[in-house]
Design an enzyme around this catalytic site. Structure first.
Site, PDB file in Angstrom:
ATOM      1  N   THR A 181      36.509  42.072  40.625  1.00 42.61           N
ATOM      2  CA  THR A 181      37.119  43.070  41.498  1.00 42.61           C
ATOM      3  C   THR A 181      36.519  44.447  41.256  1.00 42.61           C
ATOM      4  OG1 THR A 181      38.845  43.844  39.988  1.00 42.61           O
ATOM      5  CG2 THR A 181      39.312  41.847  41.272  1.00 42.61           C
ATOM      6  N   ASP A 182      36.759  45.343  42.206  1.00 41.51           N
ATOM      7  CA  ASP A 182      36.499  46.753  41.964  1.00 41.51           C
ATOM      8  C   ASP A 182      37.647  47.297  41.120  1.00 41.51           C
ATOM      9  OD1 ASP A 182      35.265  49.220  42.079  1.00 41.51           O
ATOM     10  OD2 ASP A 182      34.880  49.112  44.232  1.00 41.51           O
ATOM     11  N   CYS A 183      37.434  48.465  40.542  1.00 37.88           N
ATOM     12  CA  CYS A 183      38.425  49.042  39.630  1.00 37.88           C
ATOM     13  C   CYS A 183      39.730  49.362  40.367  1.00 37.88           C
ATOM     14  CB  CYS A 183      37.853  50.311  39.006  1.00 37.88           C
ATOM     15  SG  CYS A 183      38.918  51.057  37.790  1.00 37.88           S
ATOM     16  N   ALA A 243      41.540  47.378  42.172  1.00 33.14           N
ATOM     17  CA  ALA A 243      41.718  46.689  43.453  1.00 33.14           C
ATOM     18  C   ALA A 243      42.905  45.729  43.439  1.00 33.14           C
ATOM     19  CB  ALA A 243      40.436  45.937  43.828  1.00 33.14           C
TER      20      ALA A 243
END
Length: 769
Positions: free
Chosen positions: A293-295, A297
């Site tokens: 994931t993105d930070c 998310a």
């Protein structure tokens, strides 16, 4: 223990190791906390491991770390308290050694780092931003850059990078425009392949190889209003033909990691979109890597998208959708075990994710070579070869937009006195872009530095400098000094634009003298970068007013834009004698700009974004549908500068394209040949572009689509033949059932220097049977 046997395939080793792991150890492999928080620097460059980190390792709770060597205002890592290249390598070794020696199974940590345009660590080479890289139209050069970035990052222990960014830009008001290659999916796909090849090398366990992470999957550049992480509205055809295309090319090239985007598409957040992650990515494309994931998310699923009631449900639905690892790790670490106990996920769900992560670690050779050589890191990071590479990319990506009456190139002998004016003339961070680490002043060549170096001993007598104003704010206290410099000069180089500079603690600028003033008051000129979206594309502050005041003096005025997104200023377009678009050109940008200004380098960069006449035209991009309206009441829909545009100090002529054969079957191929001649007096490089138009189709199609490009260097009077292959890959489309087909009929092939010009030929695809 079979998992320690390097002779076995990674899949077998992963299965053996997985069978020995507890649920807590599995969840630990799926979490990626912030690495810079896991240690403290001591005097002498050594580190002390954080107590919490030590405890979590013994409990099996950390499988990966994010940004261990990241340095910027967010991490609060500075030149003073940060680690040198050699110290960073030793620190990563210490962290890795503790993890291996104090965990039950000795599983090495995967260190993930930011490397969008160079490793975001102290001492690493700062290359130009991806928007300039796209403007080079040089896939081989970018592959070479990615190789250099991989060597620098892996030499310090980094094993994965969160790049390349493959988002297709549809609204350049978006702050992350600078991180993208441009508006075209075909070009972005070609660069995606180059990135994977350069970063991952011939094999992942080879010297200087990194896992490439394709991001942001998907539609991130199509956000509503150009607002970061905003909703995306598009149908499946556009999703597959435009936004998914670069990702498919990257997966086919062997990318080992994917990062979903923050945004939602038609109501489904990408972080919980099973159709995209398990369907398109894994089942249809055969992706074998892991998804991170993105930070933050996963948290957004419960607080932002509101598709989950809390952390437990958000963690569960993301894992069920196909997420393997969480960047930041807070949600998985805090809630995934409870989700397992409450039946929201099963241990089989965890096994799927952890197996992918372990296989990647085995493929990287982390179990056999967990440590790096600090002395090698000191040699390779920021080396002269990489500095020269950064300079060459800047040379090839800077775009000449206007050159009235051959104002450029300037003569080093006859140009007289040169006034270098503007907020971007001598500000190091304003030319480096977002995702940049702190830099010592002597490593960055500004425009002022570059011009002074080009003039050598004459510089003190011929170069005058004044900042004039800041990027933002209404202070005009620097106008008097700037006008005084301009009045004494024969020509003015005006460095305007934007800034993606975070607050690096450099203080403010004395607008009267140009000196840096360190004070307790911080001043941020940041108007671009992640989370910095704008409602307009005009120059901020009083920059335009400064240019207008200087223009009244009647001097030759050359505008150099240094910025992260297009600038729309009709007055400057009308009144400047020459305009250069430099984007954020990296640490060697000043040298490259000076070489172009004085003619040592002939500009060859071409735009990869259409620049509108007015922000009201947005979205404006070359490959829009044929059915789009032709005009507004106030103006037409054509951009000020089209996709692919860029001037040279010479001129080029194109022959009529030759197509052989002129008719093919749907699965056949044809060769398109065009002859290009340098008709000017200077040697130069042209970017030959091939566009294809499906004249009649069963579903609506774009006006034209880029399907080939090649850089060609030509001496004055020289002619070269350029060939492109056209086949199913270039002619296919998605039909009404979203099936890939090559429809029979006539295709128009246009070869030219940008999207709005060129010579035309035709190719007929015959009906089968």
């Amino acid at each position: 223990m079979r998992y320690k046997d390097a002779a076995l395939p990674p899949a077998e080793r992963a299965d053996d190791l997985l069978a020995r792991m507890t649920a807590e150890e599995k969840i630990g492999q799926m979490t990626q906390p912030f690495g810079w928080k896991m240690y403290h620097k001591r005097s002498g460059g050594t580190i002390e491991l954080d107590v919490e980190f030590q405890a979590r390792i013994k409990e099996g709770g950390i499988g990966s770390l994010y940004g261990t060597l990241r340095a910027d205002p967010w991490t609060e890592v500075t030149l003073e308290n940060g680690l040198s290249p050699e110290e960073g390598a030793r620190a990563v070794n210490d962290i890795q050694r503790y993890a291996i020696e104090h965990s039950r199974l000795g599983i090495p940590i995967l260190f993930g780092e930011e490397c969008s345009h160079g490793h975001m660590a102290i001492g690493a080479t700062v290359f130009p931003v991806p928007l300039l890289i796209g403007s080079t139209w040089n896939v081989d050069l970018y592959r070479k850059m990615c190789r250099a970035v991989a060597l620098e990052t892996r030499s310090q222990g980094g094993a994965a990078t969160y790049s390349p960014v493959l988002d297709v830009v549809r609204d350049p008001r978006w702050g992350r425009t600078e991180e993208c290659f441009g508006e075209d999916p075909f070009m972005t796909g070609e660069l995606a392949v180059a990135a994977v090849q350069g970063l991952q090398g011939e094999r992942l366990d080879g010297e200087g190889s990194l896992i490439a992470t394709l991001k942001h999957f998907v539609g991130y550049g199509h956000s509503e209003g150009g607002r970061n992480a905003g909703p995306v509205h598009m149908g499946k055809r556009e999703l597959h033909e435009v936004d998914l295309l670069p990702f498919r090319k990257g997966v086919e090239a062997g990318a080992m990691s994917i990062m979903p985007a923050y945004n939602e598409i038609d109501g489904i957040p990408c972080t919980s979109n099973e159709e995209l992650l398990n369907g398109v990515l894994r089942q249809h494309w055969g992706f074998e890597g892991f998804v991170i994931t993105d930070c933050g998310a996963v948290n957004m699923l419960a607080s932002g998208h509101d598709v989950a009631e809390g952390g437990e449900e958000a963690s569960a639905i993301s894992v069920k959708a196909g997420i393997d690892m969480e960047m930041s790790g807070a949600m998985f670490a805090g809630h995934l075990h409870h989700a397992l106990q409450n039946g929201l996920v099963t241990e089989a769900d965890l096994d799927l994710a952890v197996r992918r992560i372990l296989e990647a670690k085995f493929k990287l050779g982390l179990f056999e070579r967990p440590y790096v050589n600090p002395e090698a890191a000191a040699r390779v990071i920021g080396c002269l070869e990489h500095v020269e590479l950064a300079r060459e990319i800047a040379r090839q990506g800077i775009v000449l937009l206007k050159n009235e009456d051959k104002t450029l190139p300037l003569s080093k002998i006859h140009a007289g006195k040169i006034a270098i004016i503007g907020p971007n003339a001598d500000h190091i961070y304003n030319q480096l872009g977002d995702y940049t680490s702190p830099q010592p002043r002597e490593r960055i060549v500004t425009l002022l530095d570059g011009i002074k170096a080009a003039l050598g001993e004459e510089a003190p007598d011929r170069v005058l400098y004044a900042p004039g104003c800041r990027i933002q704010g209404d202070s005009r206290e620097g106008f008097a000094s700037a006008l005084s410099c301009a009045l004494q000069a024969d020509v003015v180089v005006l460095a305007l634009g934007g800034s993606s500079a975070r607050d690096f603690g450099e203080g403010t600028i004395d607008l009267r003298t140009g000196a840096s003033v360190v004070s307790g008051l911080s001043w941020s000129d940041m108007e671009c970068g992640e989370g910095i979206d704008r409602a307009g594309l005009h120059l901020m502050g009083v920059q335009l007013e400064l240019a207008q005041a200087i223009h009244k003096l009647g001097k030759k005025m050359i505008v150099v834009y240094i910025n992260g997104r297009p600038i729309v200023e009709p007055w400057l377009e009308e009144h400047a004698d020459a305009i250069i678009e430099a984007w954020y050109p990296g640490q060697e940008g000043g040298t490259a700009l000076a070489e172009i200004l004085f003619g040592d380098v002939n500009p060859s960069g071409k735009l990869t974004l259409s620049i509108p006449k007015d922000v009201g035209q947005l979205p404006v991009y070359y490959n829009a549908k044929r059915s789009r309206s032709k005009r507004y009441l106030e103006m037409d829909t054509k951009p000020l500068y089209p996709f692919g545009y860029g001037l040279s100090y010479t001129t080029f002529a194109y022959s009529e394209p030759e197509v052989s054969p002129a008719a093919i079957m749907p699965d056949g191929e044809a060769t398109v040949t065009v002859h290009v001649t340098n008709t000017g007096e200077a040697a130069g490089t042209e970017v030959v572009q091939l566009y294809i138009t499906d004249v009649v189709s069963s579903v609506t199609r774009p006006v034209k689509e880029l399907k080939g490009f090649e850089r060609v260097s030509l001496a004055p009077g020289e002619t070269k033949a350029v060939q492109f292959t056209v086949g199913p890959e270039q002619l296919q489309m998605l039909d009404a059932r979203l099936q890939s087909v090559v429809e029979p009929g006539v295709f128009k092939l246009t070869a030219g220097s940008h999207a709005e010009t060129g010579k035309v030929a035709h190719l007929t695809v015959l009906r089968e049977g």
